[in-house]
Every structure is written in C-alpha cells, then in structure tokens.
Design a protein around this motif. Sequence first.
Motif, PDB file in Angstrom:
ATOM      1  N   ILE A  23     -13.561   5.849  -1.485  1.00  0.00           N
ATOM      2  CA  ILE A  23     -12.740   5.991  -0.279  1.00  0.00           C
ATOM      3  C   ILE A  23     -12.350   4.610   0.259  1.00  0.00           C
ATOM      4  O   ILE A  23     -11.178   4.346   0.550  1.00  0.00           O
ATOM      5  N   LEU A  24     -13.325   3.702   0.352  1.00  0.00           N
ATOM      6  CA  LEU A  24     -13.028   2.379   0.927  1.00  0.00           C
ATOM      7  C   LEU A  24     -12.099   1.570   0.015  1.00  0.00           C
ATOM      8  O   LEU A  24     -11.155   0.936   0.495  1.00  0.00           O
ATOM      9  N   VAL A  25     -12.354   1.621  -1.300  1.00  0.00           N
ATOM     10  CA  VAL A  25     -11.524   0.848  -2.235  1.00  0.00           C
ATOM     11  C   VAL A  25     -10.086   1.370  -2.226  1.00  0.00           C
ATOM     12  O   VAL A  25      -9.122   0.600  -2.155  1.00  0.00           O
ATOM     13  N   ARG A  26      -9.930   2.708  -2.262  1.00  0.00           N
ATOM     14  CA  ARG A  26      -8.583   3.283  -2.291  1.00  0.00           C
ATOM     15  C   ARG A  26      -7.853   3.044  -0.963  1.00  0.00           C
ATOM     16  O   ARG A  26      -6.638   2.832  -0.942  1.00  0.00           O
ATOM     17  N   MET A  27      -8.613   3.070   0.145  1.00  0.00           N
ATOM     18  CA  MET A  27      -8.017   2.781   1.448  1.00  0.00           C
ATOM     19  C   MET A  27      -7.445   1.364   1.458  1.00  0.00           C
ATOM     20  O   MET A  27      -6.335   1.135   1.926  1.00  0.00           O
ATOM     21  N   ASN A  28      -8.214   0.409   0.924  1.00  0.00           N
ATOM     22  CA  ASN A  28      -7.770  -0.989   0.871  1.00  0.00           C
ATOM     23  C   ASN A  28      -6.498  -1.144   0.061  1.00  0.00           C
ATOM     24  O   ASN A  28      -5.676  -2.013   0.335  1.00  0.00           O
ATOM     25  N   LYS A  29      -6.352  -0.287  -0.982  1.00  0.00           N
ATOM     26  CA  LYS A  29      -5.165  -0.367  -1.831  1.00  0.00           C
ATOM     27  C   LYS A  29      -4.025   0.477  -1.294  1.00  0.00           C
ATOM     28  O   LYS A  29      -2.973   0.565  -1.933  1.00  0.00           O
ATOM     29  N   GLY A  30      -4.260   1.181  -0.174  1.00  0.00           N
ATOM     30  CA  GLY A  30      -3.210   2.026   0.404  1.00  0.00           C
ATOM     31  C   GLY A  30      -2.986   3.305  -0.382  1.00  0.00           C
ATOM     32  O   GLY A  30      -1.938   3.938  -0.274  1.00  0.00           O
TER      33      GLY A  30
END
Length: 123
Positions: free
Chosen positions: A84-91
Amino acid sequence: MFDNTHAHITTWVIALILFIVALGLHNAGKQKGMKVVQMILRLFYLLIILTGVLMFFKHQGIDPALYGIKALVGIWVIAMFEMILVRMNKGKGTGIFWVQLIIAFIIVLYLGLRLPLGLHPFA
Ligand code: HEM
C-alpha cells in the motif's frame, strides 16, 4: 519473548501506528517525513517476524498447521502494509491491497487469539 506474546503484540501495535502515521504524512504531502517513517516501519516488520518466529519454533509442535497458517497470514499483513505504501508513493491504485489487508488482519487476529499463548477471547 519465547513464552508470552507481549513483545510480539508491542511490535505489531507500533507497526500499525507507524503505518497510519505514514498514511497521514503522505496525505499531508510530507513525502520526506513519510519516507523516514516508512524506514522505521520496515525495522518493525523485522521485529514482528523475529518475535513471531521465536514463539513459532518453541510452540508450533502444539498445532503445526495452525501455527504455520498464522505465520503466513502474519507475513501477508506485512506485505500489504508495504504494498500500500509503495504503490501510494508511485501514485498507483491500492484498492485491492486494502481489501486484502482487512481480510488478512481479521484472520491473523483470530488465529493469534485462538492459539494457546496469551489471550483467548474465542476459546
Ligand atoms: C502484522 C502482522 C501480525 C499480527 C497483527 C499478529 C497478531 C498476533 C496476535 C493478535 C497474536 C495473539 C496474541 C495473544 O494471544 O496474546 C499473535 C500471536 C502469535 N503470532 Fe503473530 N501477528 C503478526 C505476524 C506474525 C508473524 C510474521 C509470525 C511468524 C513468523 C507470527 C507468529 C505468531 C505466533 C507464533 C504467535 C503465538 C501463538 C500462540 O501460541 O498463541 N505472527 N500474533
């Protein structure tokens, strides 16, 4: 550490708080702060696994299948925090990972509380 669940509960509760803080910082546009919290959170992933594994190897003989599933679902929760955090950072979209996080979290709480150490609200 091997015979009670206190250290393990402490590590995953702190990880949950750090995850929520990271989400808050992301939503506030504070990417630098979020990265720092994310690094600390990764250290707590290791501590959750370490405290879980120590109890696992000492007690899994009681019910190897259920202990095995508990450990795997625990890893699944950690993987969803990270995704969730990694994908959020990538938009990128996170919907399916939130669904998995909620399902995995409910299962891990249920299994953890059913197994013999610590609290037994379902027994
Ligand atoms: C974020 C991830 C995790 C959460 C939310 C979680 C949650 C819990 C909970 C609620 C308990 C029961 C505590 C009690 O009854 O006092 C527990 C116990 C336990 N967990 Fe985890 N856990 C996680 C990850 C893991 C991992 C990765 C492992 C193994 C590698 C693991 C292994 C264990 C073991 C062996 C027990 C003791 C079971 C017993 O005999 O009662 N957990 N966990």
